[in-house]
Design an enzyme around this catalytic site. Structure first.
Site, short mmCIF file in Angstrom:
data_model
loop_
_atom_site.label_atom_id
_atom_site.label_comp_id
_atom_site.label_asym_id
_atom_site.label_seq_id
_atom_site.Cartn_x
_atom_site.Cartn_y
_atom_site.Cartn_z
N ARG A 1 0.75 -1.10 -0.12
CA ARG A 1 -0.01 0.17 0.14
C ARG A 1 0.66 1.40 0.05
NH1 ARG A 1 -3.31 -0.68 5.49
NH2 ARG A 1 -3.13 -3.00 4.65
N LYS B 1 -13.17 -11.50 -0.39
CA LYS B 1 -14.22 -12.14 -0.07
C LYS B 1 -15.27 -10.86 0.45
CE LYS B 1 -11.67 -16.07 1.57
NZ LYS B 1 -10.43 -15.62 0.90
N GLY C 1 -11.83 -20.66 1.05
CA GLY C 1 -11.06 -21.54 2.06
C GLY C 1 -11.70 -22.99 2.03
N ALA D 1 -5.55 -16.97 7.58
CA ALA D 1 -4.41 -16.38 7.37
C ALA D 1 -3.19 -16.71 8.62
CB ALA D 1 -4.26 -14.94 7.18
N LYS E 1 -20.63 -16.44 3.94
CA LYS E 1 -20.10 -16.97 5.14
C LYS E 1 -19.47 -15.84 5.98
CE LYS E 1 -15.43 -16.81 4.17
NZ LYS E 1 -14.37 -16.43 4.93
N ARG F 1 -12.41 -12.25 12.09
CA ARG F 1 -12.70 -10.91 12.17
C ARG F 1 -14.31 -10.62 12.04
NH1 ARG F 1 -9.06 -9.12 7.11
NH2 ARG F 1 -7.96 -10.58 8.19
N ASN F 2 -15.14 -11.34 11.44
CA ASN F 2 -16.35 -11.19 11.20
C ASN F 2 -17.24 -11.57 12.24
OD1 ASN F 2 -16.94 -10.20 8.46
ND2 ASN F 2 -15.34 -11.82 8.02
#
Length: 342
Positions: A46, A120, A150, A154, A205, A269-270
């Site tokens: 980045r 995703k 998946g 990670a 998902k 994280r979700n």
């Protein structure tokens, strides 16, 4: 020594130039996968700070900092045109909300390149999945696309725990090439032709994982989570058939397996976003407290409206949308949802 000789043989057979766009956790994990089999991996990050830190210390300074890279195998840049021009295969691994910013800078010739989406989420600029965005905005047809699904966190890749990738791709030759590039002692790869189905399931998902997290934060136990996930996979099947009807088995790992790990894992994280909301955080404060993007939040709006446009019965998607975007009380909405699950 045996492992090294096997790796050298793969390199000799597959002289493929490949690059990764993105410097988050999954992008970093993908680079780790690829350096197992490639002489050089191009990596577009980045900014100059990240580039300089990687080139100086061999680590991503922000994500998966424990992963150490052999700098002889990396060519790091901040210029997407430099990477695309040099590579036959380009892996897109930015958060969906940043993808258009990255690709809008792409002015080089990308004819006949293979673009692999490891994203995703929904592209906000067009309110659509990455595959359709590449096709419509950049004229990159599905024969020049692939999708990585998946179940594969990670963080577990960083620890070299056995993980599984599903790569959806139209051409057998490309499938073979990608399978060889990504496979290793800790990565098993399966290939399929269900490009849009894998892309949509990876998005769904994440939304369901937000819901699983909300239920956990509210104090629901394992029994409810099992019922929730069981209903979620059936709802996923209804949605996938409505948007892209091809023969598929949603009980396969790319669909159900990815849903399970994202709904249950503490690395998710979700799920973590949903857990904060269930514990009483506002949606805004929960998002601000996280240092990574939870794709499920951004995707829930688009998926909800797609469900309504197609007149689908999707009570879980509806519930999560109401909590995230209608500011409905999570406890009240999930009490209503419990009566609709079986």
């Amino acid at each position: 020594m045996i492992k090294k000789k096997s790796s050298e043989k793969k390199i000799a057979q597959h002289e493929v130039s490949i690059g990764v766009v993105g410097s988050g956790s999954f992008a970093t994990a993908i680079v780790k996968m690829l350096v197992e089999n490639c002489k050089v991996v191009h990596w577009c990050v980045r900014n100059e700070f990240v580039k300089g830190a990687i080139e100086l210390r061999g680590h991503n300074p922000t994500y998966l900092t424990s992963v150490s890279f052999d700098l002889k195998k990396l060519k790091v840049t901040t210029d997407i045109n430099e990477l695309v021009s040099a590579c036959e295969i380009v892996v897109l691994a930015t958060p969906s909300i940043y993808l258009s910013d990255a690709l809008d800078k792409m002015t080089c010739n990308y004819d006949n390149k293979i673009f692999v989406s490891a994203i995703k989420g929904i592209v906000p600029k067009v309110n659509d999945v990455v595959g359709n965005y590449l096709r419509d905005e950049f004229k990159i047809g599905f024969r020049n696309q692939a999708v990585i699904a998946g179940p594969c966190h990670a963080e577990e890749v960083a620890m070299e725990r056995l993980s599984y990738l599903t790569i959806a791709v139209a051409e057998d030759e490309v499938a073979t090439k990608l399978k060889d590039l990504f496979s290793s002692d800790f990565i098993n790869v399966h290939c399929t032709r269900d490009i849009l189905g894998n892309e949509y399931s990876a998005i769904l998902k994440n939304i369901y994982a937000v819901g699983a997290g909300i239920s956990s934060g509210l104090g629901y136990g394992d029994n409810f989570t099992a019922v929730f996930v069981s209903n979620a996979v059936r709802e996923m099947e209804v949605f996938l058939e409505a948007v892209y009807e091809v023969p598929r088995d949603v009980n396969e790992s790319a669909y159900l397996g990815d849903l399970l790990v994202t709904a249950y894992s503490l690395f998710s994280r979700n799920r973590n976003l949903g857990n904060l909301i269930g514990k009483g955080y506002t949606v805004k404060s929960a998002i601000q407290s996280m240092n990574m993007i939870a794709e499920g939040y951004y995707a829930a709006d688009s998926v909800y409206h797609t469900s309504k446009e197609k007149n689908l019965t999707t009570p879980i998607i509806d519930t999560i949308y109401n909590v995230l975007y209608k500011e409905k009380n999570a406890e009240t909405e999930f009490k209503k949802l419990t009566l609709k699950l079986n």
